[in-house]
Design a protein around this motif. Structure first.
Motif, PDB file in Angstrom:
ATOM      1  N   LYS A 112       2.627   1.069   5.158  1.00 49.79           N
ATOM      2  CA  LYS A 112       3.037  -0.057   4.346  1.00 49.79           C
ATOM      3  C   LYS A 112       2.153  -1.264   4.623  1.00 49.79           C
ATOM      4  CE  LYS A 112       7.897   1.200   4.277  1.00 49.79           C
ATOM      5  NZ  LYS A 112       9.244   0.773   4.590  1.00 49.79           N
ATOM      6  N   ASP A 113       2.032  -2.096   3.625  1.00 48.69           N
ATOM      7  CA  ASP A 113       1.439  -3.408   3.785  1.00 48.69           C
ATOM      8  C   ASP A 113       2.227  -4.358   2.883  1.00 48.69           C
ATOM      9  OD1 ASP A 113       0.583  -2.505   1.345  1.00 48.69           O
ATOM     10  OD2 ASP A 113      -1.499  -3.086   1.596  1.00 48.69           O
ATOM     11  N   GLU A 114       1.856  -5.623   2.860  1.00 52.23           N
ATOM     12  CA  GLU A 114       2.621  -6.608   2.081  1.00 52.23           C
ATOM     13  C   GLU A 114       2.579  -6.307   0.595  1.00 52.23           C
ATOM     14  OE1 GLU A 114       1.731 -10.671   2.916  1.00 52.23           O
ATOM     15  OE2 GLU A 114       1.609 -10.301   5.068  1.00 52.23           O
ATOM     16  N   ARG A 115       1.419  -5.930   0.071  1.00 53.66           N
ATOM     17  CA  ARG A 115       1.279  -5.638  -1.350  1.00 53.66           C
ATOM     18  C   ARG A 115       2.149  -4.447  -1.744  1.00 53.66           C
ATOM     19  NH1 ARG A 115      -1.612  -1.788  -3.309  1.00 53.66           N
ATOM     20  NH2 ARG A 115      -2.055  -1.701  -5.509  1.00 53.66           N
ATOM     21  N   THR A 116       2.114  -3.391  -0.950  1.00 48.71           N
ATOM     22  CA  THR A 116       2.920  -2.203  -1.249  1.00 48.71           C
ATOM     23  C   THR A 116       4.412  -2.513  -1.180  1.00 48.71           C
ATOM     24  OG1 THR A 116       1.164  -0.852  -0.295  1.00 48.71           O
ATOM     25  CG2 THR A 116       3.287   0.198  -0.630  1.00 48.71           C
TER      26      THR A 116
END
Length: 127
Positions: A57-61
């Motif tokens: 996960k990252d912020e965009r996802t």
């Protein structure tokens, strides 16, 4: 003891397959559990193969998933509202199993479509 996502997905898939086979042998129609188990195993294996050791996960996802599932929920609630009103007014007559099946398919389909559209677009606008 902490279990990682790969092991949890594999255990879930195996448990669904096992439960489906047992219930099918007992005379119940539980083939959907076997199909769900195979899907869980395949999804877990493909995710492991595609991502390797990258973070999941990252912020965009996270933002895309939040908005995509919110859009899916909204579409599902509108469908339920329309089907409820149409049933109350006598335009349609459906039983509970059919109504739940339609709702489940619309929820899953709209989630897949909204996530695909937002991933293709690249980012979510807050406005």
């Amino acid at each position: 003891m902490r279990i990682d996502r790969f092991s949890a997905g594999m255990l879930l898939g195996a448990a669904l397959i096992f439960a489906g086979v047992l219930l099918t042998q007992a005379g119940y129609e539980a083939f959907f559990l076997v199909a769900g188990g195979v899907a869980a195993l395949a999804t877990t294996a493909v995710r492991r193969w595609q991502r390797g050791n990258e973070p999941e996960k990252d912020e965009r996802t996270n933002k895309i998933r939040a908005f995509g599932l919110a859009y899916s929920w909204l579409v599902s609630m509108i469908l339920v509202l329309f089907s409820f009103c149409a049933t109350i007014m006598g335009f349609i007559s459906i039983d509970a199993i059919t109504a739940l099946s339609i709702t489940i398919y619309i929820m899953a389909g709209s989630a897949i479509v909204s996530l695909a559209v937002l991933h293709r677009r690249g980012d979510v606008d807050w406005s």
